[in-house]
Design a protein around this motif. Structure first.
Motif, PDB file in Angstrom:
ATOM      1  N   VAL A 107     -20.938  23.312  16.222  1.00 38.14           N
ATOM      2  CA  VAL A 107     -22.294  23.629  16.528  1.00 38.14           C
ATOM      3  C   VAL A 107     -22.458  24.925  17.321  1.00 38.14           C
ATOM      4  CG1 VAL A 107     -22.894  21.033  16.384  1.00 38.14           C
ATOM      5  CG2 VAL A 107     -22.229  22.042  18.514  1.00 38.14           C
ATOM      6  N   SER A 108     -23.687  25.300  17.669  1.00 42.90           N
ATOM      7  CA  SER A 108     -23.785  26.246  18.364  1.00 42.90           C
ATOM      8  C   SER A 108     -24.103  25.526  19.840  1.00 42.90           C
ATOM      9  CB  SER A 108     -25.046  27.257  18.109  1.00 42.90           C
ATOM     10  OG  SER A 108     -25.653  27.932  19.255  1.00 42.90           O
ATOM     11  N   VAL A 109     -23.129  25.985  20.722  1.00 42.11           N
ATOM     12  CA  VAL A 109     -23.104  25.737  22.142  1.00 42.11           C
ATOM     13  C   VAL A 109     -24.561  25.918  22.880  1.00 42.11           C
ATOM     14  CG1 VAL A 109     -21.985  25.540  24.292  1.00 42.11           C
ATOM     15  CG2 VAL A 109     -20.772  25.540  22.428  1.00 42.11           C
ATOM     16  N   GLU A 110     -24.920  27.149  22.740  1.00 42.27           N
ATOM     17  CA  GLU A 110     -26.315  27.452  23.197  1.00 42.27           C
ATOM     18  C   GLU A 110     -27.472  26.565  22.616  1.00 42.27           C
ATOM     19  OE1 GLU A 110     -24.071  29.565  21.600  1.00 42.27           O
ATOM     20  OE2 GLU A 110     -23.692  31.394  22.970  1.00 42.27           O
ATOM     21  N   GLY A 111     -27.392  26.341  21.469  1.00 40.29           N
ATOM     22  CA  GLY A 111     -28.254  25.544  20.685  1.00 40.29           C
ATOM     23  C   GLY A 111     -28.250  24.250  21.292  1.00 40.29           C
ATOM     24  N   LEU A 112     -27.131  23.550  21.090  1.00 44.94           N
ATOM     25  CA  LEU A 112     -26.906  22.299  21.945  1.00 44.94           C
ATOM     26  C   LEU A 112     -27.529  22.212  23.016  1.00 44.94           C
ATOM     27  CD1 LEU A 112     -26.181  19.383  21.157  1.00 44.94           C
ATOM     28  CD2 LEU A 112     -23.783  19.986  22.229  1.00 44.94           C
ATOM     29  N   ILE A 113     -27.260  23.063  24.208  1.00 47.31           N
ATOM     30  CA  ILE A 113     -27.804  22.927  25.556  1.00 47.31           C
ATOM     31  C   ILE A 113     -29.075  23.314  25.412  1.00 47.31           C
ATOM     32  CG2 ILE A 113     -28.010  24.137  27.637  1.00 47.31           C
ATOM     33  CD1 ILE A 113     -24.803  24.951  27.371  1.00 47.31           C
ATOM     34  N   ASN A 114     -29.740  24.243  24.772  1.00 46.33           N
ATOM     35  CA  ASN A 114     -31.380  24.148  24.332  1.00 46.33           C
ATOM     36  C   ASN A 114     -32.036  23.036  24.054  1.00 46.33           C
ATOM     37  OD1 ASN A 114     -33.713  25.800  23.707  1.00 46.33           O
ATOM     38  ND2 ASN A 114     -33.133  24.790  21.947  1.00 46.33           N
ATOM     39  N   MET A 142     -25.244   0.975  13.871  1.00 44.70           N
ATOM     40  CA  MET A 142     -25.071   1.482  12.650  1.00 44.70           C
ATOM     41  C   MET A 142     -23.663   0.696  12.315  1.00 44.70           C
ATOM     42  SD  MET A 142     -25.050   5.161  11.075  1.00 44.70           S
ATOM     43  CE  MET A 142     -23.725   5.660  11.928  1.00 44.70           C
ATOM     44  N   ASP A 143     -23.638   0.077  10.902  1.00 46.53           N
ATOM     45  CA  ASP A 143     -22.524  -0.738  10.500  1.00 46.53           C
ATOM     46  C   ASP A 143     -21.323   0.037  10.648  1.00 46.53           C
ATOM     47  OD1 ASP A 143     -23.978  -3.006  10.083  1.00 46.53           O
ATOM     48  OD2 ASP A 143     -24.009  -2.521   7.911  1.00 46.53           O
ATOM     49  N   GLY A 144     -20.339  -0.495  11.304  1.00 40.64           N
ATOM     50  CA  GLY A 144     -18.894   0.231  11.264  1.00 40.64           C
ATOM     51  C   GLY A 144     -18.723   0.833  12.553  1.00 40.64           C
ATOM     52  N   PHE A 145     -19.804   1.228  13.330  1.00 44.52           N
ATOM     53  CA  PHE A 145     -19.822   1.666  14.821  1.00 44.52           C
ATOM     54  C   PHE A 145     -19.982   1.082  15.876  1.00 44.52           C
ATOM     55  CE2 PHE A 145     -20.404   4.780  11.623  1.00 44.52           C
ATOM     56  CZ  PHE A 145     -19.668   5.931  11.761  1.00 44.52           C
ATOM     57  N   ALA A 146     -19.469   1.300  16.943  1.00 42.25           N
ATOM     58  CA  ALA A 146     -19.909   0.717  18.066  1.00 42.25           C
ATOM     59  C   ALA A 146     -21.362   1.205  18.604  1.00 42.25           C
ATOM     60  CB  ALA A 146     -19.139   1.014  19.395  1.00 42.25           C
ATOM     61  N   PRO A 147     -22.155   0.342  19.402  1.00 44.76           N
ATOM     62  CA  PRO A 147     -23.508   0.741  19.565  1.00 44.76           C
ATOM     63  C   PRO A 147     -23.729   2.083  20.005  1.00 44.76           C
ATOM     64  CG  PRO A 147     -23.140  -1.309  20.453  1.00 44.76           C
ATOM     65  CD  PRO A 147     -21.868  -1.104  20.106  1.00 44.76           C
ATOM     66  N   LEU A 148     -24.478   2.850  19.741  1.00 40.96           N
ATOM     67  CA  LEU A 148     -24.737   4.321  20.123  1.00 40.96           C
ATOM     68  C   LEU A 148     -25.998   4.476  20.774  1.00 40.96           C
ATOM     69  CD1 LEU A 148     -24.116   5.552  16.371  1.00 40.96           C
ATOM     70  CD2 LEU A 148     -22.603   5.838  18.050  1.00 40.96           C
ATOM     71  N   VAL A 149     -25.803   5.391  21.661  1.00 46.04           N
ATOM     72  CA  VAL A 149     -27.051   5.808  22.464  1.00 46.04           C
ATOM     73  C   VAL A 149     -28.045   6.913  21.803  1.00 46.04           C
ATOM     74  CG1 VAL A 149     -28.046   6.541  24.784  1.00 46.04           C
ATOM     75  CG2 VAL A 149     -25.912   5.056  24.618  1.00 46.04           C
ATOM     76  N   ALA A 150     -29.198   6.778  21.915  1.00 45.52           N
ATOM     77  CA  ALA A 150     -30.221   7.596  21.093  1.00 45.52           C
ATOM     78  C   ALA A 150     -30.925   8.110  22.519  1.00 45.52           C
ATOM     79  CB  ALA A 150     -30.994   6.806  19.946  1.00 45.52           C
ATOM     80  N   PHE A 151     -31.589   9.058  22.262  1.00 40.72           N
ATOM     81  CA  PHE A 151     -32.435   9.631  23.164  1.00 40.72           C
ATOM     82  C   PHE A 151     -33.297  11.050  22.541  1.00 40.72           C
ATOM     83  CE2 PHE A 151     -28.301  11.251  24.123  1.00 40.72           C
ATOM     84  CZ  PHE A 151     -28.074  12.559  23.887  1.00 40.72           C
ATOM     85  N   GLN A 152     -34.289  11.308  23.521  1.00 47.37           N
ATOM     86  CA  GLN A 152     -35.247  12.296  22.651  1.00 47.37           C
ATOM     87  C   GLN A 152     -34.600  13.739  22.993  1.00 47.37           C
ATOM     88  OE1 GLN A 152     -37.847  11.836  20.877  1.00 47.37           O
ATOM     89  NE2 GLN A 152     -38.671   9.760  21.492  1.00 47.37           N
ATOM     90  N   THR A 153     -34.500  14.609  22.089  1.00 45.38           N
ATOM     91  CA  THR A 153     -34.218  16.061  22.365  1.00 45.38           C
ATOM     92  C   THR A 153     -35.316  16.968  21.766  1.00 45.38           C
ATOM     93  OG1 THR A 153     -32.930  16.318  20.471  1.00 45.38           O
ATOM     94  CG2 THR A 153     -31.849  15.364  22.254  1.00 45.38           C
ATOM     95  N   SER A 154     -35.170  18.206  22.230  1.00 48.20           N
ATOM     96  CA  SER A 154     -36.181  19.226  21.617  1.00 48.20           C
ATOM     97  C   SER A 154     -35.980  19.669  20.309  1.00 48.20           C
ATOM     98  CB  SER A 154     -36.078  20.472  22.462  1.00 48.20           C
ATOM     99  OG  SER A 154     -35.237  21.205  22.178  1.00 48.20           O
ATOM    100  N   GLY A 155     -34.743  19.561  19.654  1.00 47.44           N
ATOM    101  CA  GLY A 155     -34.382  19.627  18.506  1.00 47.44           C
ATOM    102  C   GLY A 155     -34.713  19.053  17.182  1.00 47.44           C
ATOM    103  N   GLY A 156     -34.497  19.410  16.192  1.00 49.33           N
ATOM    104  CA  GLY A 156     -34.618  18.371  15.077  1.00 49.33           C
ATOM    105  C   GLY A 156     -36.070  18.128  14.171  1.00 49.33           C
TER     106      GLY A 156
END
Length: 170
Positions: A107-114, A142-156
């Motif tokens: 991923v683009s580190v700049e994009g992720l920070i943004n 999600m089946d097969g994974f430990a609980p994940l944390v979701a949160f709002q971001t500006s992307g997507g």
């Protein structure tokens, strides 16, 4: 870009507006992997110039924004353009991998920070609002994974909030 039918930009988002303008000047169709709402709006504002040159400018063609928002948008369209909610989850889980493989190679580190510092544009009760990024944490299962944390971001979401304002609740 002169002499080419199209170009795909995979550089950090802040270079895409200049590249879109260069594509128009060169008469070259242009797509980018996106990642910044302000840059996308600036690129979309070039539509008339691009049309005069007979080319297309297509921002936000990555995974998210891009594929996730295209699939989410198509789902809502198949529901006659209305839904109580549309939730897009995009992320990455940590895995035991070779030490030389890291998040920065994918991923683009700049994009992720943004995405983590700019306000998130969302629909709430059908209205477009902005909220702070990294807020509204919730557990995602999600089946097969430990609980994940979701949160709002500006992307997507790209232009989905404007597209479905008044027709999608959340």
């Amino acid at each position: 870009m002169k002499g080419h039918d199209g170009a795909l930009s995979a550089v950090p988002y802040f270079l895409n507006l200049g590249l879109a303008k260069a594509a128009i000047g060169a008469g070259c169709n242009f797509a980018d992997l996106g990642g910044n709402n302000t840059v996308v709006r600036q690129e979309l504002a070039l539509a008339k110039q691009a049309e005069k040159r007979g080319i297309a400018i297509a921002p936000d063609c990555g995974l998210s924004p891009g594929m996730a928002s295209i699939l989410g948008g198509e789902l809502v369209r198949r529901l006659d353009g209305r839904a109580d909610a549309l939730k897009l989850y995009v992320g990455r889980t940590a895995r035991k991998t070779h030490a030389s493989v890291s998040l920065s190679t994918r991923v683009s580190v700049e994009g992720l920070i943004n995405e983590y510092v700019e306000p998130a544009r969302i629909l709430r009760k059908g209205k477009l609002i902005t909220i702070d990024p990294l807020t509204e944490r919730s557990l995602f299962h999600m089946d097969g994974f430990a609980p994940l944390v979701a949160f709002q971001t500006s992307g997507g979401t790209s232009t989905l909030p404007e597209t479905f304002e008044g027709r999608v609740g959340e």
